[in-house]
Structures are given as structure tokens and as C-alpha cells.
Design an enzyme around this catalytic site. Structure first.
Site, PDB file in Angstrom:
ATOM      1  N   ARG A  70       1.418   3.893   1.472  1.00 50.68           N
ATOM      2  CA  ARG A  70       2.629   4.497   0.805  1.00 50.68           C
ATOM      3  C   ARG A  70       2.574   5.566  -0.062  1.00 50.68           C
ATOM      4  O   ARG A  70       3.399   6.430  -0.241  1.00 50.68           O
ATOM      5  CB  ARG A  70       3.290   3.329   0.262  1.00 50.68           C
ATOM      6  CG  ARG A  70       4.105   2.288   1.376  1.00 50.68           C
ATOM      7  CD  ARG A  70       4.605   1.264   0.676  1.00 50.68           C
ATOM      8  NE  ARG A  70       3.750  -0.046   0.478  1.00 50.68           N
ATOM      9  CZ  ARG A  70       3.850  -0.881  -0.193  1.00 50.68           C
ATOM     10  NH1 ARG A  70       4.635  -1.107  -1.043  1.00 50.68           N
ATOM     11  NH2 ARG A  70       3.061  -2.070   0.009  1.00 50.68           N
ATOM     12  N   GLU A 107      -2.231  -7.426  -5.462  1.00 50.65           N
ATOM     13  CA  GLU A 107      -1.485  -8.629  -5.930  1.00 50.65           C
ATOM     14  C   GLU A 107      -1.308  -9.734  -4.840  1.00 50.65           C
ATOM     15  O   GLU A 107      -1.114 -10.886  -4.902  1.00 50.65           O
ATOM     16  CB  GLU A 107       0.090  -8.246  -6.254  1.00 50.65           C
ATOM     17  CG  GLU A 107       0.819  -9.215  -6.988  1.00 50.65           C
ATOM     18  CD  GLU A 107       2.297  -8.736  -6.831  1.00 50.65           C
ATOM     19  OE1 GLU A 107       2.797  -7.714  -6.519  1.00 50.65           O
ATOM     20  OE2 GLU A 107       3.064  -9.730  -7.495  1.00 50.65           O
TER      21      GLU A 107
HETATM   22  O1  LIG Z   1      -1.825  -2.791  -7.967  1.00 46.27           O
HETATM   23  P1  LIG Z   1      -2.253  -3.563  -6.783  1.00 46.27           P
HETATM   24  O2  LIG Z   1      -2.225  -5.067  -7.139  1.00 46.27           O
HETATM   25  O3  LIG Z   1      -3.644  -3.037  -6.310  1.00 46.27           O
HETATM   26  O4  LIG Z   1      -1.027  -3.313  -5.550  1.00 46.27           O
HETATM   27  C1  LIG Z   1      -1.006  -2.016  -5.366  1.00 46.27           C
HETATM   28  C2  LIG Z   1      -0.973  -1.608  -4.009  1.00 46.27           C
HETATM   29  O5  LIG Z   1      -0.585  -2.520  -3.015  1.00 46.27           O
HETATM   30  C3  LIG Z   1       0.067  -1.774  -2.015  1.00 46.27           C
HETATM   31  O6  LIG Z   1      -0.394  -1.336  -1.012  1.00 46.27           O
HETATM   32  P2  LIG Z   1      -0.936  -2.170   0.170  1.00 46.27           P
HETATM   33  O7  LIG Z   1      -2.271  -2.230   0.268  1.00 46.27           O
HETATM   34  O8  LIG Z   1       0.022  -3.170   0.334  1.00 46.27           O
HETATM   35  O9  LIG Z   1      -0.595  -0.994   1.300  1.00 46.27           O
HETATM   36  P3  LIG Z   1       0.322  -0.254   2.153  1.00 46.27           P
HETATM   37  O10 LIG Z   1       0.775   1.141   1.105  1.00 46.27           O
HETATM   38  O11 LIG Z   1      -0.691   0.191   3.170  1.00 46.27           O
HETATM   39  O12 LIG Z   1       1.416  -0.799   2.550  1.00 46.27           O
HETATM   40  C4  LIG Z   1       0.872  -0.593  -3.002  1.00 46.27           C
HETATM   41  O13 LIG Z   1       0.951   0.267  -2.114  1.00 46.27           O
HETATM   42  C5  LIG Z   1      -0.442  -0.149  -3.767  1.00 46.27           C
HETATM   43  O14 LIG Z   1      -1.182   0.799  -3.115  1.00 46.27           O
HETATM   44  N1  LIG Z   2       5.352  -6.634  -5.605  1.00 47.71           N
HETATM   45  C1  LIG Z   2       5.070  -5.263  -4.772  1.00 47.71           C
HETATM   46  N2  LIG Z   2       5.995  -4.899  -4.193  1.00 47.71           N
HETATM   47  C2  LIG Z   2       5.618  -3.836  -3.431  1.00 47.71           C
HETATM   48  N3  LIG Z   2       4.245  -3.378  -3.100  1.00 47.71           N
HETATM   49  C3  LIG Z   2       3.334  -4.234  -3.800  1.00 47.71           C
HETATM   50  N4  LIG Z   2       2.010  -3.922  -3.742  1.00 47.71           N
HETATM   51  C4  LIG Z   2       1.333  -5.032  -4.613  1.00 47.71           C
HETATM   52  N5  LIG Z   2       2.620  -5.546  -4.938  1.00 47.71           N
HETATM   53  C5  LIG Z   2       3.702  -5.246  -4.580  1.00 47.71           C
END
Ligand SMILES: O=P(O)(O)OC[C@H]1O[C@H](OP(=O)(O)OP(=O)(O)O)[C@H](O)[C@@H]1O
Ligand SMILES: Nc1ncnc2[nH]cnc12
Length: 185
Positions: A70, A107
């Protein structure tokens, strides 16, 4: 057109963030940014506002780095507005050639991210972008990778900060700007 300030654009962006309960796991309150992309004019204004913030508050940077997936929705657009390099930080196994790696806990799971070993050089100043800060594992790993490359993070930016998860505490040495902060995770 004069770029919008963060204060002006914040409520417009906030209107497009959708809450999805129990996704991708029970107990997670997912903040879905995809509805924002139904408004391409606003997305463009947001990326211009981020570029304008960098010009006015930080000055010279060598590269924008962003996290798969993202973060890639914003990072390349901001880099184009500034005329600087874009450096991708991707999940393990996606980048060809020699890479540097960092593992982390986020998370709702664990992961490994990588950067190409020659994407940055010693002394480069980097602006780091992601969509959301939750527990901070992802940004911590990205900051470590940039440091391993010999570069430094001038500032990190997220669209959304989930304040109660205290992700901010994982990287106290790096300046952070968040557009929208939620008091409830
Ligand atoms: O602060 P944190 O607990 O580390 O979480 C935040 C991360 O989680 C999500 O990514 P995700 O790995 O789900 O990947 P995506 O963007 O590929 O959906 C979001 O886009 C952040 O990069
Ligand atoms: N609560 C949340 N919503 C969207 N993206 C996330 N990545 C990690 N935690 C998330």
C-alpha cells in the site's frame, strides 16, 4: 493551483477511510484506504501536498522509499512530483539480484522485507512512506534496511497512525508525520 496543506486535506482524506471489523483476523479493526482511490483528484492532491511538505519542511532528499504494497500507492507519485528516485521495499523473494533483509512482526502476522543492495548509497537522504502505522514493526524494519544501505531517513510519513498500538515507540530516533491519527485501534 496552490498545494493544499495537511490541515486542509486531512478531513477530505478521512472521509474515505472505511473501517472493516474482524479483518483479516478476528479482533483486528482494519482501516481500508481503497475507497480513497475512487477520487483520483483527491489522491493527486494528497501526493502533491506530501511533495510540497517535503520541499518546504525538509528540503533536499535523494530518494523516496515506500513499502509494498500500500505504500506503493503513494510513494512513486510523490517521487515523480519531486523528480527524485523511488526505492521499493518489498516482501521477501520479490526483488531480483542481491538484497538486504529485515524480519519483523506486525499487527496481524510476521514477515520479511528486502531492499536491493545498491538501491541507495552511503549518505543518501530518504523520505519513507507507508499507508499505516500499527505496531510499528514494518516501519522499524524499513528504517533498519535503509540504515544497512548506509542511507538515513530524513522523515517517515504515514497516512494513518493507530495511536493506541504505540508503534511510534519502535523508532524514536526518526521523525514521523502522520496525516490522520486514530485514538482507537
Ligand atoms: O505497524 P505494523 O503493525 O507493522 O503494520 C503496518 C503495516 O501493515 C500493513 O501492511 P501489510 O503487511 O498488511 O501489507 P500490504 O500493504 O501488502 O497489504 C500496512 O500497509 C503497513 O505496512
Ligand atoms: N488495523 C489495520 N488496518 C489496516 N492496515 C493495517 N496494517 C496493520 N494493521 C492494520
Amino acid at each position: 493551483m496552490t498545494p493544499r496543506s495537511f490541515d486542509q486535506i486531512r478531513p477530505l482524506v478521512a472521509q474515505h477511510i472505511r473501517e472493516v471489523r474482524d479483518f483479516p483476523k478476528k479482533g483486528i479493526n482494519f482501516r481500508d484506504i481503497m475507497p480513497l482511490f475512487a477520487d483520483p483528484v483527491l489522491v493527486n492532491e494528497l501526493c502533491i501536498a506530501i511533495a510540497d511538505h517535503i520541499r518546504n519542511s525538509i528540503g533536499h532528499i535523494d530518494a523516496i522509499a515506500a513499502l509494498e504494497a500500500r505504500g506503493f500507492l503513494f510513494g512513486p507519485q510523490v517521487a515523480i512530483h519531486l523528480g527524485v528516485r523511488f526505492v521499493p521495499i518489498r516482501k521477501k523473494g520479490k526483488l531480483p539480484g542481491q538484497t538486504l533483509q529485515a524480519s519483523y512482526i506486525k499487527e496481524y502476522g510476521e514477515d520479511i522485507v528486502e531492499i536491493q543492495h545498491d538501491a541507495l548509497k552511503s549518505g543518501d537522504k530518504v523520505f519513507l512512506i507507508d499507508d499505516l502505522l500499527a505496531t510499528g514493526g514494518t516501519l522499524r524494519a524499513a528504517i533498519d534496511l535503509i540504515a544497512k544501505s548506509g542511507a538515513t531517513v530524513s522523515q517517515a510519513f504515514v497516512l494513518i497512525k493507530l495511536a493506541p498500538l504505540k508503534g511510534r515507540e519502535k523508532f524514536p530516533e526518526v521523525d514521523l508525520v502522520s496525516l490522520i491519527s486514530y485514538d482507537e485501534a
